[in-house]
Design an enzyme around this catalytic site. Sequence first.
Site, PDB file in Angstrom:
ATOM      1  N   LYS A 120      27.325  10.527  86.382  1.00  0.00           N
ATOM      2  CA  LYS A 120      28.783  10.454  86.257  1.00  0.00           C
ATOM      3  C   LYS A 120      29.439  11.821  86.154  1.00  0.00           C
ATOM      4  CE  LYS A 120      29.020   5.760  84.696  1.00  0.00           C
ATOM      5  NZ  LYS A 120      29.073   4.797  83.630  1.00  0.00           N
ATOM      6  N   LYS A 202      22.819  -0.689  91.969  1.00  0.00           N
ATOM      7  CA  LYS A 202      23.001  -1.863  91.108  1.00  0.00           C
ATOM      8  C   LYS A 202      24.426  -2.394  91.260  1.00  0.00           C
ATOM      9  CE  LYS A 202      24.913   0.148  87.045  1.00  0.00           C
ATOM     10  NZ  LYS A 202      25.174   0.220  85.674  1.00  0.00           N
ATOM     11  N   LYS A 205      31.079  -2.831  88.832  1.00  0.00           N
ATOM     12  CA  LYS A 205      32.508  -2.878  89.164  1.00  0.00           C
ATOM     13  C   LYS A 205      32.967  -1.536  89.755  1.00  0.00           C
ATOM     14  CE  LYS A 205      36.555  -4.879  88.903  1.00  0.00           C
ATOM     15  NZ  LYS A 205      36.893  -6.103  89.594  1.00  0.00           N
TER      16      LYS A 205
HETATM   17  P1  TYM Z   1      27.986  -2.589  80.893  1.00  0.00           P
HETATM   18  O1  TYM Z   1      29.346  -3.004  80.483  1.00  0.00           O
HETATM   19  O2  TYM Z   1      27.862  -1.681  82.071  1.00  0.00           O
HETATM   20  O3  TYM Z   1      27.095  -3.857  81.204  1.00  0.00           O
HETATM   21  C1  TYM Z   1      26.963  -4.923  80.257  1.00  0.00           C
HETATM   22  C2  TYM Z   1      25.540  -5.482  80.318  1.00  0.00           C
HETATM   23  O4  TYM Z   1      25.254  -5.953  81.635  1.00  0.00           O
HETATM   24  C3  TYM Z   1      24.091  -5.327  82.146  1.00  0.00           C
HETATM   25  N1  TYM Z   1      24.303  -5.107  83.594  1.00  0.00           N
HETATM   26  C4  TYM Z   1      23.424  -5.445  84.532  1.00  0.00           C
HETATM   27  N2  TYM Z   1      22.222  -6.026  84.454  1.00  0.00           N
HETATM   28  C5  TYM Z   1      21.552  -6.230  85.617  1.00  0.00           C
HETATM   29  N3  TYM Z   1      22.047  -5.888  86.842  1.00  0.00           N
HETATM   30  C6  TYM Z   1      23.261  -5.300  86.961  1.00  0.00           C
HETATM   31  N4  TYM Z   1      23.750  -4.971  88.137  1.00  0.00           N
HETATM   32  C7  TYM Z   1      24.018  -5.053  85.767  1.00  0.00           C
HETATM   33  N5  TYM Z   1      25.243  -4.496  85.510  1.00  0.00           N
HETATM   34  C8  TYM Z   1      25.387  -4.548  84.172  1.00  0.00           C
HETATM   35  C9  TYM Z   1      23.990  -4.003  81.397  1.00  0.00           C
HETATM   36  O5  TYM Z   1      22.674  -3.509  81.359  1.00  0.00           O
HETATM   37  C10 TYM Z   1      24.495  -4.403  80.025  1.00  0.00           C
HETATM   38  O6  TYM Z   1      23.449  -4.978  79.260  1.00  0.00           O
HETATM   39  N6  TYM Z   1      26.922   0.957  77.548  1.00  0.00           N
HETATM   40  C11 TYM Z   1      26.898  -0.472  77.803  1.00  0.00           C
HETATM   41  C12 TYM Z   1      27.668  -1.285  76.773  1.00  0.00           C
HETATM   42  C13 TYM Z   1      27.282  -1.046  75.353  1.00  0.00           C
HETATM   43  C14 TYM Z   1      26.133  -1.537  74.692  1.00  0.00           C
HETATM   44  C15 TYM Z   1      26.211  -1.049  73.360  1.00  0.00           C
HETATM   45  C16 TYM Z   1      25.048  -2.327  75.100  1.00  0.00           C
HETATM   46  C17 TYM Z   1      27.991  -0.318  74.450  1.00  0.00           C
HETATM   47  N7  TYM Z   1      27.364  -0.331  73.230  1.00  0.00           N
HETATM   48  C18 TYM Z   1      25.213  -1.320  72.423  1.00  0.00           C
HETATM   49  C19 TYM Z   1      24.072  -2.595  74.168  1.00  0.00           C
HETATM   50  C20 TYM Z   1      24.160  -2.102  72.844  1.00  0.00           C
HETATM   51  C21 TYM Z   1      27.507  -0.735  79.160  1.00  0.00           C
HETATM   52  O7  TYM Z   1      28.253   0.048  79.683  1.00  0.00           O
HETATM   53  O8  TYM Z   1      27.207  -1.969  79.664  1.00  0.00           O
END
Ligand code: TYM
Length: 345
Positions: A120, A202, A205
């Site tokens: 990023k 992957k 959005k």
């Molecule tokens: P985020 O918002 O990008 O995604 C939320 C959850 O969805 C999973 N995910 C996917 N899994 C499989 N294939 C994909 N294409 C895909 N896109 C998203 C992500 O692995 C995630 O589990 N930083 C994190 C949010 C967060 C968090 C936390 C997670 C903040 N604090 C503490 C766990 C614990 C994030 O941006 O997820």
Amino acid sequence: MSLGYVTGMPRIFSGIQPSGELHIGNLLGAVQNWVTLQAQYECFYCVVDLHALTGAGYDPQRLAQRTREMAGGLLGAGIDPSRVTLFVQSHVPEHATLMWLLNTVAPLGELERMTQFKDKSQDMESIPAGLLNYPILMAADILLYRADMVPVGEDQIQHLELAREICRRWTARFAPERPVFPEPKPLLTAAKRIMGLDGDAKMSKSLGNTIGVTDTPEEIWQKLRPAKTDPARKTKKDPGTPEICNIFALHRHFSPPATVDEVAVKCRGALWGCLDCKRVLADNMTAALAPVRARTLDLAAHPAQVDEILGDGAQAARRVAGDTIREVQDAMGFLPAPARVETRA
Ligand code: TYM
């Protein structure tokens, strides 16, 4: 010592960014697992709006709406607020407090090595510190609730490893005899990495390669039609290799086993073209998502209901978070705040 200590149930924490509506990547990769886990564990699920401030898509005009929409998507996907604590990160200021405290032990070298940070920040002229410190806030999210397990997709595993490292460092420095936090473990699903419709990265959005849970049947079809398949299939007559085709991978998640077998045979034998295969997938996906879509749209029409659930969630979360912060501050040697001062972060 989590509340699991009191209830006998291990505790789960996970978060999701309010980056627009729920898509099938985070639905299959994480949120379906959240729904399954809510029956067996004490769960805290959080819409992480503070994290979203570091994303390219952050827009102050749309943050509140997106946060509510994501909460509605989670409820639509089957998160049950009578079983779990569902809340918004910024409604519990202790997240930011704990982040600062952990910031003092978080290793800079490890932060700089994070793949998401490198990806990023690579084209940025000036890199905001928030992008670097993003995983420390994740560590704070998890440790604030003393979670034992964290269900995530594969892309978050590296951040979770760092959260574990931060946890170990804090404990070694401030509470070696009486740890405040359990070391959180990741929980992956079978769908740990759902690829985007471009087949290159992957599903995300920010990459514009998603199918949203509220997409109409026509929108689903319009997105699937041009989606990447096995590159060897130039014409309908070329036999395909389903194992390397993203459309086949999606069939595995949305089609019944008999259809998955049929798709594999017809692809290998060039009995179906890619469009035939996608048509069947579009129909099965539409049917599978129909209940999630209906519930999500219904909640979107009743925002006050969502806000009330989030209000209850924030209250419950703050009670737990406040207890943790007090223990952490004790261990770190702070002068306790005078009784007449509300000790809120
Ligand atoms: P985020 O918002 O990008 O995604 C939320 C959850 O969805 C999973 N995910 C996917 N899994 C499989 N294939 C994909 N294409 C895909 N896109 C998203 C992500 O692995 C995630 O589990 N930083 C994190 C949010 C967060 C968090 C936390 C997670 C903040 N604090 C503490 C766990 C614990 C994030 O941006 O997820």
